[in-house]
Structure formats: C-alpha cells, structure tokens
Design a protein around this motif. Sequence first.
Motif, PDB file in Angstrom:
ATOM      1  N   TRP A 125      -4.931  45.016  12.161  1.00  0.00           N
ATOM      2  CA  TRP A 125      -5.314  44.646  10.786  1.00  0.00           C
ATOM      3  C   TRP A 125      -6.425  43.598  10.842  1.00  0.00           C
ATOM      4  N   ALA A 127      -8.453  41.008   8.589  1.00  0.00           N
ATOM      5  CA  ALA A 127      -8.263  40.315   7.313  1.00  0.00           C
ATOM      6  C   ALA A 127      -9.562  40.189   6.535  1.00  0.00           C
ATOM      7  N   ALA A 134      -5.121  36.491   8.968  1.00  0.00           N
ATOM      8  CA  ALA A 134      -4.501  37.811   9.010  1.00  0.00           C
ATOM      9  C   ALA A 134      -2.988  37.737   8.872  1.00  0.00           C
ATOM     10  N   VAL A 135      -2.370  36.751   9.493  1.00  0.00           N
ATOM     11  CA  VAL A 135      -0.901  36.677   9.465  1.00  0.00           C
ATOM     12  C   VAL A 135      -0.401  36.537   8.031  1.00  0.00           C
ATOM     13  N   GLU A 137      -1.436  38.035   5.562  1.00  0.00           N
ATOM     14  CA  GLU A 137      -1.534  39.302   4.859  1.00  0.00           C
ATOM     15  C   GLU A 137      -0.472  40.312   5.311  1.00  0.00           C
ATOM     16  N   ILE A 138       0.458  39.860   6.154  1.00  0.00           N
ATOM     17  CA  ILE A 138       1.556  40.733   6.583  1.00  0.00           C
ATOM     18  C   ILE A 138       2.316  41.328   5.390  1.00  0.00           C
ATOM     19  N   ALA A 141       0.615  44.411   3.979  1.00  0.00           N
ATOM     20  CA  ALA A 141       0.679  45.570   4.868  1.00  0.00           C
ATOM     21  C   ALA A 141       2.052  46.234   4.808  1.00  0.00           C
ATOM     22  N   PHE A 154      -1.455  41.835  13.955  1.00  0.00           N
ATOM     23  CA  PHE A 154      -2.215  40.872  13.156  1.00  0.00           C
ATOM     24  C   PHE A 154      -2.690  39.756  14.082  1.00  0.00           C
ATOM     25  N   SER A 156      -5.108  36.244  13.990  1.00  0.00           N
ATOM     26  CA  SER A 156      -5.902  35.312  13.205  1.00  0.00           C
ATOM     27  C   SER A 156      -7.315  35.257  13.787  1.00  0.00           C
ATOM     28  N   TYR A 223     -11.415  40.982  19.368  1.00  0.00           N
ATOM     29  CA  TYR A 223     -10.515  42.119  19.159  1.00  0.00           C
ATOM     30  C   TYR A 223     -10.522  43.067  20.348  1.00  0.00           C
TER      31      TYR A 223
END
Length: 538
Positions: A125, A127, A134-135, A137-138, A141, A154, A156, A223
């Motif tokens: 994922w 963000a 990102a965490v 936005e769990i 998801a 996820f 960050s 990534y």
Amino acid sequence: MPPRTTPGRRPARRLPSTLAGATAGALVIGLAALPAHAESGTHDPIGTVARTVHGAHFEPGPCPRTADPIPDLARARCGTLTVPEKRFKANGHKEPRARHGRKITLAVAIMPAASRRPAPDPIVWLAGGPGDDAVSEIPMALVGNLNRDRDVIFMSQRGTYSADPELTCPNIDQFNARALGLVSNAPSTRRLHVQATRACRDRVDAKGADRSTYNDIESSADYDALRRTLGVRKWNVFGISYGTHLALNYMRLHPKGIRSVGIDGVLPPSLAGGAVTWKAAREGFDGLFKACAQQSACNTRYPNLRATFLRLVRELEADPITTTVTVPVHPEPVKVVLDGANLVTWLTSATHVAEGVPRSLDELAHGNPQRIAEQLAGGKYSPQAIGRTSHGLVYGIFCSQWTPYESRADIVEGGRRAFPSFPRSMLANAPQLAWLHDDCHAWDVPPAPPSVRDVTRSDIPTLALSGGFDAQTAPSNGAYAARTLSRSTAVTVPYVAHVVFADSRCAQTITTSFFARPSAPDTSCLAGLQPPSFEIAP
C-alpha cells in the motif's frame, strides 16, 4: 506551509482533514502461519525473518507508534526497514558511499490475509499526501476488504509519522488553521506563509535530515528494498492519491517484482503541479453541478448552481465575508475570512460530502456563510489535521519535482483555462497549493533529475481508478496515465470524490477483482450506481 489540502491528500469525511491516523503504540506481532512467500522457498510468513540485501535491513519487531488506536494492529506482523538516507546525488547518479552514510528507519506493518489459503503475492500500500503515514491508512484498506485474498504490507514512507526521523511540523498545521482568519491572497499572508515554512525547514535541519533526499526517487528505492528484504518474489502495488504519483515512478524505476498496479485518485508525475489542480477543481466541480442539474428536485430548488458558485467566488474575492464559528475541539470562537480562494478550497474538499453542497452554496448566496465556515474551521482545527503530516516529505516532493518544472506563469494560465471568470488575484495560487513557489524558494533543495517527470510506459497490468467528483486530482487523469500503460484498465466511478476506494463499495469490488485477475477486473457494479440525494432546504 500553505493553508492547503494537498492534491494527493484525501480529506476525511469530517471536512476537510486527512484520513484518520493510526494507533498510539500498539504492540503485538501476530504469528499465524501462512503459505510460502519467500524467494528462498521457506515457509516463514512474510515479515518474520531478518534479512539484509544490498545495504538495506529488515528486522521483525513491535508495531509502530500511531496517532490513533488501530486495534487491527494486534494481529499484524511488524518490524522496521533500515535504509541509506541518500543513495542518489541531485543529478540522479548513485552515491558511491551510500552504505556508509546516514541511515533512516521506516516502520512496516503486514496485515495477514483473511483467507486461509492466501495468494502468494501480497499487496503493498502506497499512502497519500505527500506526507501521510501508511500505517494510519490500515483501517481504510481493511474496510475495503483489500486483504481478502492477500497479505497487505504497509510501510511508512521516509519522514512520515511512524518513520525515524519523522519530519512533521505542527507549526505549519497550526498556521493552516490560523490562516482561515487571513485574506488568502494578501502579501501579509504570503510573508507569514513563508515564515512558517522556514521554521519547518529549521526543525527538519535540526534533526540532521538531508532535505534533498525526500523524494520519489529515494522512496521508490525504499520499496524495492522492502520487497527484497522481505523475500517477496512478486507483489502487487496499490497507491492512493499522491501514492499514485509514487507508484507510477516506482513501476518506471523498479519494475522487477511487480505483478500488477492499482492507482486510485491519479496524479501523474508528468502533470503534477498547480495547473493540474486548477483542472482538477474544474472537473470535480462540474461533475457535482451536473449531477444536481440532472436531479429534478435539486435543479428546481438550486437552478444554475455552477453560475451561482462562480458569481460567489468573484464577489467574495472582491469583498470577503468575515465571521466567527465555534469548533468542538477549540475553546475560543474561530475567525474565518471567506474570500474567493477559501470558497474554492472549501468546495475542493466538500465534494466528499456532495449531498450538502447545493444547500450550503444557496445559504451563502442568501447571506449565511456559517455552514461553509464551520466546515472549513472544523477540518483545519481537527486533531487529525495537527502534527501528523510529514511536511519534510511534502516539500521534498513539491520543491524538487514540481516547482522546478512549472513556472508561476504556467499556474496562472492553468487557472485562466479552467476558470476564465476568476479574478487575476486568485490565479497565481492554485487550489491546495497557495504560495508554493515562495515556499519552495525558502525550502531550498536542488531540482530532481528531469526524468522524474517522465511519462510511465509499461506493460505491467494496471487499474486506474478515478472519481467523477474528484476535485483534487481530476477524473481525466486516470485515462491520461492509462494511455501509455499497454495492459491497463481505466475506470471512472461516478458520483464519488477523491480516492474512490475509501467511499465506494463498487470501487472496492473492482479493486479486489483486479488483483485476483488483473486482465479482467469486474466492473459490472458501475451500471447500478445512482447520484446522491442532494439536501433540499425547505
């Protein structure tokens, strides 16, 4: 930093703040056994084995600190990825001493698949923002059932809330709130704006961070390093909002190991900047106005809604309305100056609650600005809007990848094309990006290589999702990105604003079906979608 909602940031349903943040210090590492994922052929679940690859190291460990509780983290497998802060020079060439330089740490959380027999290729994922964690936005998801058949990873992005260093600047968020009481386009506002940016720059420098390394090029390498250190041979990518900008650069720079890519709320790097935010505002607003015109009750009660809005913008820019409102989390009344620019800012986010927009504009046209002022203040003073965005990453992207390749004149011309009736005083400050060139002069980072603006050309299967009411990244951007992706499907979900996966069950179905079968996502649900029922005042 500007009083802006950045084009890659999706406001929460509470106007117009960011998505609800993540958990405060949740702790456990779930160890449910899953099928083999690792390149080595072992049966260790993803994220349970320490591994070093080319100077990057993944270490299993506790789940990261988060701003809000996320109970689902209790069943996540977590850890950290440690990478060089600077792998590349300003010209894009590799930094030969990267492995021996400063290191940064990025938090990782892996939500296990709901299925007992998950597919071997997880989803990673990316963000929104730039600058969202990102965490945090769990929950979105999981509500969208993205982990139905696959683990979802996820991480960050560098500089964000759960990373080390975190490059948040609460002073900018606080200024964004106070700036509601200022005339948006006044020279005095510009000076305060840049002053807040300099204070943020000094805070980032005090943490020892190299401001020039917070960009898509380094994040894409992060990534790629994550995939390798987790031992994942192939994975799928899902980016929302600014995450689509990063995803398009990531699949261009590091295509190996990517099975498929989903992008939702598309912001192509080749277009990114002020001009495209003017275009996005026009497209999203027109989608909403058209939906009202096509609904008999709405059109009868609020005829010529677009003309009403354009007239109000001109009138308020010439003669702003000043009012005060109460905000639940703020002890004192809040001053709001409603000028043309702030009205545009409001509507850019208000497309997420489209049902109330015609009524709010009608009230304003009849001398009552309270509803709009309350929504503006409620978003800017919300706890979700303070201290959670990595402005170090925000400016890193804007000031190295956007402003060097777009002049102030380009922004003005973009505004003139989208809204020819707007006063010239408004055109230099695009929606969500006020005083951007001035801020970037203060931020002072070198331009990224011109290639960072290249169009992505790829045969990786790609799903490009857009919302018909998207006033932040433009519905047409999905088709634009898809034209150079030979195995792509571009879908516009009508009557939904920025990041359709968050609000549309149909979009969630399309997305999960795409990852199951990238060559043939199931879009049949589009046929049954209906416009919102707009509020009709008595």
